[in-house]
Design a protein around this motif. Structure first.
Motif, short mmCIF file in Angstrom:
data_model
loop_
_atom_site.label_atom_id
_atom_site.label_comp_id
_atom_site.label_asym_id
_atom_site.label_seq_id
_atom_site.Cartn_x
_atom_site.Cartn_y
_atom_site.Cartn_z
N ALA A 60 3.41 1.68 6.99
CA ALA A 60 3.22 2.56 5.83
C ALA A 60 3.97 1.99 4.63
CB ALA A 60 3.69 3.97 6.15
N GLY A 61 3.69 2.56 3.46
CA GLY A 61 4.31 2.10 2.24
C GLY A 61 5.72 2.61 2.05
N ALA A 62 6.31 2.24 0.88
CA ALA A 62 7.70 2.58 0.62
C ALA A 62 7.90 4.09 0.50
CB ALA A 62 8.17 1.88 -0.65
N ARG A 63 6.96 4.79 -0.11
CA ARG A 63 7.13 6.24 -0.28
C ARG A 63 7.15 6.96 1.06
NH1 ARG A 63 3.25 7.82 -5.47
NH2 ARG A 63 4.37 6.56 -7.03
N THR A 64 6.22 6.62 1.91
CA THR A 64 6.18 7.26 3.23
C THR A 64 7.42 6.90 4.03
OG1 THR A 64 3.77 7.14 3.22
CG2 THR A 64 4.83 7.53 5.34
N THR A 65 7.84 5.64 3.93
CA THR A 65 9.06 5.22 4.64
C THR A 65 10.28 5.99 4.14
OG1 THR A 65 8.14 3.00 4.95
CG2 THR A 65 10.51 3.24 5.21
N ALA A 66 10.38 6.17 2.81
CA ALA A 66 11.50 6.93 2.25
C ALA A 66 11.46 8.39 2.70
CB ALA A 66 11.48 6.84 0.73
N ALA A 67 10.25 8.96 2.76
CA ALA A 67 10.14 10.35 3.19
C ALA A 67 10.58 10.51 4.64
CB ALA A 67 8.70 10.84 3.02
N ALA A 107 14.17 -0.63 0.76
CA ALA A 107 14.17 -1.74 -0.20
C ALA A 107 13.31 -2.90 0.30
CB ALA A 107 15.60 -2.21 -0.45
N LEU A 108 13.42 -3.22 1.60
CA LEU A 108 12.60 -4.29 2.16
C LEU A 108 11.12 -3.93 2.11
CD1 LEU A 108 14.78 -5.31 5.25
CD2 LEU A 108 14.46 -6.58 3.13
N ARG A 109 10.82 -2.64 2.34
CA ARG A 109 9.42 -2.21 2.26
C ARG A 109 8.89 -2.30 0.83
NH1 ARG A 109 4.79 -1.85 5.21
NH2 ARG A 109 3.66 -2.25 3.30
N VAL A 110 9.74 -2.00 -0.16
CA VAL A 110 9.34 -2.16 -1.56
C VAL A 110 9.01 -3.61 -1.87
CG1 VAL A 110 10.17 -2.04 -3.94
CG2 VAL A 110 10.57 -0.12 -2.39
N LEU A 111 9.88 -4.53 -1.39
CA LEU A 111 9.62 -5.95 -1.61
C LEU A 111 8.33 -6.40 -0.93
CD1 LEU A 111 13.22 -7.41 -1.17
CD2 LEU A 111 11.96 -7.07 -3.30
N ARG A 112 8.09 -5.86 0.27
CA ARG A 112 6.86 -6.22 0.98
C ARG A 112 5.64 -5.69 0.24
NH1 ARG A 112 5.30 -4.74 7.28
NH2 ARG A 112 3.16 -5.54 7.19
N ASP A 113 5.72 -4.46 -0.28
CA ASP A 113 4.60 -3.91 -1.05
C ASP A 113 4.31 -4.76 -2.28
OD1 ASP A 113 4.36 -1.89 0.77
OD2 ASP A 113 5.37 -0.37 -0.46
N ARG A 114 5.38 -5.22 -2.94
CA ARG A 114 5.19 -6.06 -4.12
C ARG A 114 4.53 -7.38 -3.73
NH1 ARG A 114 10.54 -7.04 -7.33
NH2 ARG A 114 10.31 -4.77 -7.48
N HIS A 115 4.97 -7.96 -2.62
CA HIS A 115 4.38 -9.21 -2.15
C HIS A 115 2.91 -9.02 -1.81
CE1 HIS A 115 3.92 -13.03 -0.10
NE2 HIS A 115 3.50 -12.40 0.98
N GLU A 116 2.57 -7.90 -1.19
CA GLU A 116 1.17 -7.66 -0.83
C GLU A 116 0.31 -7.48 -2.07
OE1 GLU A 116 1.30 -4.30 1.77
OE2 GLU A 116 1.82 -5.50 3.56
N ARG A 117 0.86 -6.85 -3.11
CA ARG A 117 0.09 -6.72 -4.36
C ARG A 117 -0.14 -8.09 -5.00
NH1 ARG A 117 3.49 -2.15 -5.04
NH2 ARG A 117 4.88 -3.36 -6.39
N GLU A 118 0.90 -8.92 -5.01
CA GLU A 118 0.74 -10.27 -5.56
C GLU A 118 -0.26 -11.08 -4.74
OE1 GLU A 118 4.68 -11.77 -5.48
OE2 GLU A 118 5.32 -10.72 -7.31
N LEU A 119 -0.22 -10.90 -3.43
CA LEU A 119 -1.16 -11.62 -2.56
C LEU A 119 -2.59 -11.16 -2.82
CD1 LEU A 119 -1.14 -13.74 -0.34
CD2 LEU A 119 -0.95 -11.89 1.33
N ALA A 120 -2.76 -9.86 -3.05
CA ALA A 120 -4.10 -9.35 -3.36
C ALA A 120 -4.61 -9.93 -4.68
CB ALA A 120 -4.07 -7.83 -3.43
#
Length: 395
Positions: A60-67, A107-120
């Motif tokens: 899941a994304g950063a928001r769900t992980t934070a929740a 924080a790691l999930r946020v970085l991963r989300d950013r990497h996935e957006r760049e990859l897309a």
């Protein structure tokens, strides 16, 4: 026959699956909290609550992980209130550790989300480059049926240094299949140069040798302009400027060698509409295969020409070879990324042997058979770009 899922159905299935997965960490929070509250005073299961956000971050994304991390902290708070109180050193330590690890996970999930957006974005640009540079071949052109497959060596690329194109002339069809020295995105410029030259001139030169000479001149002109730039300043080598370590200097020297030895292997074919032959000029490229019911034949040129860009090595000019190409015959044109693919035991892909079993397949089925078999042979990943074009004469 089962129905094939569309993109919308696949997205809906993924959302349903992700929601089902989210139930797992929530269930863990409830179970761990209840068991800890009911356990003897000497047993502390609260620290296990950190497993919930850690599992959530995997799908899941950063928001769900934070929740989920906040719910885990709430569970730990309930345990503290129910058992010893929130102000005991043991519980304060658990809360501090839980907060610190939860922040790190999010924080790691946020970085991963950013990497996935760049990859897309990279994938989107790559797909756009493929559509512009390597235009899909038509299913039908004149009396020919065509099909093609492109496999890029770089993991996130859709296009690289291999190329193909088709053009109609007043009396037939001309095809070009080529392979730029090197692989991946760094070879796009040379591929674009040759494809542009072919599309502009394929219908202007009546003689195939004149077309080959024009393409060679265009490639040499392009490489000469590229040669005006220092190798370390060219796009694609990533060497940059300033101080370099020993490994960086080695990379720079390798890039310099690439600059001096750039060329493009290619095969240029002319297939007349009203004939039963195919004419070709082979510029250092693997020979096409002719598939018939009685077997597979390599169309070896009597005197192959040097690769495009090295035409000065052939002072006597280009020589056209002519082969029979009857209705029902098929041609398989490919780049060396196909025949140089190795399996786990370092054995090359036996293309001629494999295609014998598929010689009667139509072009689309033929290229897909080769694609699946090639990837299976190479373990799902190629070391070099590979292009495959199949041509069938219908009449």
């Amino acid at each position: 026959m089962p129905l094939r899922q569309g993109p919308r159905d696949r997205r809906r299935s993924w959302r349903l699956g992700r929601h089902a997965l989210t139930a797992l960490p929530l269930a863990l929070i409830v179970v761990i909290t209840v068991v800890d509250v009911l356990s003897p005073p000497t047993i502390h299961l609260g620290p296990l609550l950190i497993v919930a956000p850690a599992i959530t971050a995997s799908f899941a994304g950063a928001r769900t992980t934070a929740a989920v991390a906040l719910l885990a902290l709430a569970g730990l708070t309930v345990i503290g209130i129910t058992r010893d109180g929130l102000t005991t050193p043991n519980h304060e330590t658990q809360l501090g550790a839980q907060i610190a690890v939860s922040v790190l996970i999010v924080a790691l999930r946020v970085l991963r989300d950013r990497h996935e957006r760049e990859l897309a974005q990279v994938r989107s640009v790559s797909e756009a480059a493929q559509r512009v540079l390597l235009r899909p071949l038509p299913d039908r052109i004149g009396p020919l049926r065509l099909a093609s497959v492109y496999l890029a060596a770089e993991a996130e690329a859709q296009v690289g240094g291999d190329l193909y194109a088709a053009a109609r002339t007043p009396g037939g069809t001309r095809l070009l299949v080529g392979d730029v020295r090197g692989k991946g995105l760094s070879s796009l410029g040379d591929a674009a140069l040759l494809l542009g030259a072919f599309r502009a001139a394929a219908h202007l030169h009546a003689d195939l040798t004149d077309l080959a000479g024009y393409l060679d001149g265009s490639v040499r002109w392009g490489l000469a302009r590229l040669g005006e730039q220092p190798c370390e300043e060219r796009p694609g080598d990533g060497t940059g400027r300033g101080h370099r370590s020993g490994s960086d200097r080695a990379s720079t020297e390798a890039a310099a060698d690439d600059c001096e030895e750039s060329f493009i292997t290619a095969v240029i074919l002319d297939i007349p509409d009203d004939g039963s032959v195919v004419r070709l000029i082979d510029c250092g490229h693997p020979p096409p295969l002719r598939l018939r019911a009685d077997g597979v034949t390599a169309l070896d040129a009597r005197r192959p020409a040097p690769p495009l860009g090295l035409g000065e090595l052939a002072p006597s000019g280009y020589e056209v070879d002519e082969f029979a190409f009857l209705p029902g015959d098929r041609l398989l044109i490919y780049t060396d990324g196909v025949i140089e693919a190795r399996d786990a035991r370092r054995r090359f892909y036996p293309l001629t042997e494999r295609v014998t079993a598929w010689s009667a397949d139509p072009p689309e089925a033929l290229v897909q058979q080769v694609r699946h078999d090639l990837l299976a042979h190479a373990g799902g990943r190629l070391d070099d770009d590979a292009a495959i074009v199949a041509v069938e004469r219908l009449g």
